[in-house]
Write a protein that holds these residues in place. Structure first.
Motif, PDB file in Angstrom:
ATOM      1  N   GLN A 192      -9.190  -7.009  -0.926  1.00  0.00           N
ATOM      2  CA  GLN A 192      -8.860  -5.934   0.001  1.00  0.00           C
ATOM      3  C   GLN A 192     -10.099  -5.446   0.747  1.00  0.00           C
ATOM      4  O   GLN A 192     -10.030  -5.144   1.950  1.00  0.00           O
ATOM      5  CB  GLN A 192      -8.195  -4.780  -0.753  1.00  0.00           C
ATOM      6  N   ARG A 205      -7.378   4.069  -0.438  1.00  0.00           N
ATOM      7  CA  ARG A 205      -6.965   3.657  -1.783  1.00  0.00           C
ATOM      8  C   ARG A 205      -8.173   3.452  -2.692  1.00  0.00           C
ATOM      9  O   ARG A 205      -8.061   3.564  -3.898  1.00  0.00           O
ATOM     10  CB  ARG A 205      -6.147   2.363  -1.711  1.00  0.00           C
ATOM     11  N   ILE A 235      -6.617   0.901   3.046  1.00  0.00           N
ATOM     12  CA  ILE A 235      -7.336   0.288   1.917  1.00  0.00           C
ATOM     13  C   ILE A 235      -8.538   1.144   1.528  1.00  0.00           C
ATOM     14  O   ILE A 235      -8.815   1.339   0.341  1.00  0.00           O
ATOM     15  CB  ILE A 235      -7.770  -1.145   2.282  1.00  0.00           C
ATOM     16  N   LEU A 291       0.828  -1.204   0.000  1.00  0.00           N
ATOM     17  CA  LEU A 291       0.000   0.000   0.000  1.00  0.00           C
ATOM     18  C   LEU A 291       0.864   1.256   0.000  1.00  0.00           C
ATOM     19  O   LEU A 291       0.569   2.234  -0.709  1.00  0.00           O
ATOM     20  CB  LEU A 291      -0.928   0.000   1.215  1.00  0.00           C
TER      21      LEU A 291
END
Length: 467
Positions: free
Chosen positions: A361, A442, A439, A314
């Motif tokens: 994820q 993202r 996550i 990440l």
């Protein structure tokens, strides 16, 4: 020519040179046109004055002709006879000026076509013909601007009055202006080049300061240093501010990486040391081997290594896959596999809501949130999914003590455990919530703690869901 200053100076000088040359040529053309127009006017005025005398019946020998040096005048008839000429006028456009020139040997010949209508007796033609030519006055040849006007005397004889204006003064004026330009242009270009060189040096001085400081920072690896910011509000000042912001972000990233490595080393040390101790004891006393404890430490070490690897991916900027994921179906599948949880998980509404991202994820977020709720809940954990405008909302709640307001951001930091969860056996490594938020971000979403112990994940709906 490698420096910006040299290129800017050369470019500015070249542009100014081209502009000045163009303006100079235009000025000379306009000046010449004006001077020629004035010469035409003077020649025409002189020719009409003489033509008016002829039209009123003045004898040719009695005409008041101007000085030939200033305005040479020639009067001839249609057959080319010279009827009058200025004193000392010897030649006009290659023809000798001789009074009483025989027919056909002057400027006009019998073959000349003249379709224009001659003026009536006692009148002067309104039309005038202008041309460039030469004349010899008192043995000196010079350029003139000629004006020709027809007139008819009282005896019905049509004559042509040709008057000239010397172009020497005009040519001298144009030559003076041209010479002044030839002298002034290099001087002006020298001034422009010098001023541009000085101005660009002053303008680029802060850039050199920024470059030198960046080189020093690179050599010293001291990211706490900053480049100087000019007091101006121009592009260079904004460049310096942006550079300092970049250095601050880089410093924060490096410090975060250092802290991450230190915390990871600390977290790995305990299970590795425990596993090594158990293996050494088993080697010396096989009967004392705590096999379940060794397996537990190995599993914990495996989970920690997987978390660290995911965080590394990440941090490296790994982007999630752009696939359609049904958040409600994902929650139902994840909860159906959690049969060994300490407390049962109650599922609320789990409608089909599509988002874009990585299924694995997003499943990791839900798993981490439910694991966190299991550690702190008293009797139950609940999960529900809903749609809110253009967002898909996943909510995980428990009936535990909740999170204090001052800790609602701190719990998302890496390796952070609150006081009631400091036990590594119960509280984990402190990476679950940090991974979940990374996550979520993202995927273009957010992960926040709401009232009590409710964790709310918000993700943008897939394109077709928004439509």
């Amino acid at each position: 020519m490698g420096s910006v200053r040299a290129r800017a100076t050369a470019g500015a000088t070249a542009v100014v040179a081209l502009a000045l040359v163009g303006v100079g040529i235009a000025v000379l053309i306009v000046l010449r046109g004006n001077l020629v127009s004035q010469a035409d006017l003077h020649a025409e005025v002189t020719a009409r004055e003489v033509a008016s005398e002829i039209a009123t019946g003045t004898a040719y020998k009695d005409l008041d002709l101007p000085d030939a040096d200033e305005h040479p005048v020639l009067v001839d008839d249609e057959r080319g006879r010279v009827l009058a000429a200025g004193e000392d006028l010897q030649e006009v456009d290659g023809y000798k000026v001789t009074r009483g020139t025989p027919p056909g040997s002057g400027r006009h010949t019998d073959d000349d076509d003249d379709d224009s209508e001659a003026p009536r007796p006692g009148e002067v033609d309104d039309d005038v013909d202008s041309s460039d030519g030469t004349a010899v006055v008192d043995g000196k040849r010079a350029d003139y601007r000629w004006a020709e006007v027809d007139a008819t005397d009282t005896r019905d004889r049509t004559v042509t009055v040709m008057a000239g204006t010397p172009l020497g003064a005009e040519e001298k004026t144009i030559g003076s202006v041209r010479n002044a330009m030839l002298v002034g242009l290099p001087l002006l270009l020298l001034v422009v080049g010098g001023v541009t060189w000085l101005v660009t040096r002053r303008a680029l001085r802060p850039v050199e300061g920024i470059r030198a400081e960046m080189a020093a920072i690179t050599a010293s690896t001291d990211l706490s240093r900053r480049v100087p910011e000019p007091a101006t509000r121009d592009e260079i000042a904004r460049l310096a501010r942006t550079t300092n912001e970049t250095l601050a972000a880089l410093e924060s990233s490096v410090e975060r990486q250092r802290a991450f490595i230190a915390d990871a080393s600390h977290e790995l040390r305990s299970p590795i040391a425990s596993l090594r101790t158990q293996l050494e004891v088993a080697e010396a006393h096989p009967e004392l081997l705590d096999l379940p404890g060794a397996v537990e430490d190995t599993v914990r070490l495996q989970h920690l290594a997987a978390d660290l690897l995911l965080l590394a991916r990440l941090d490296a900027g790994e982007r999630p896959k752009d696939t359609q994921v049904d958040l409600g179906a994902l929650a139902r599948e994840e909860l159906s596999q959690r049969v060994a949880d300490r407390l049962p998980v109650r599922s609320g509404e789990l409608p089909s809501v599509a988002v874009s991202g990585s299924r694995s994820q997003l499943s990791r977020i839900l798993g981490n949130l439910v694991d966190n709720a299991q550690r702190h809940a008293r009797t139950q954990v609940s999960v529900d999914v809903r749609r809110n405008g253009g967002w898909a909302v996943l909510r995980v709640d428990d009936d535990g003590p909740g999170v204090a307001a001052e800790d609602r951001e701190r719990i998302f930091e890496r390796f952070v455990r609150l006081d009631d969860a400091r036990s590594r056996d119960e509280g984990g490594a402190g990476l679950g919530l940090a991974i979940a938020r990374d996550i979520a971000e993202r995927h273009g979403g957010t992960l926040e703690v709401r009232e009590g112990a409710a964790f709310e994940l918000r993700l943008p709906l897939a394109a077709h869901e928004r439509d």
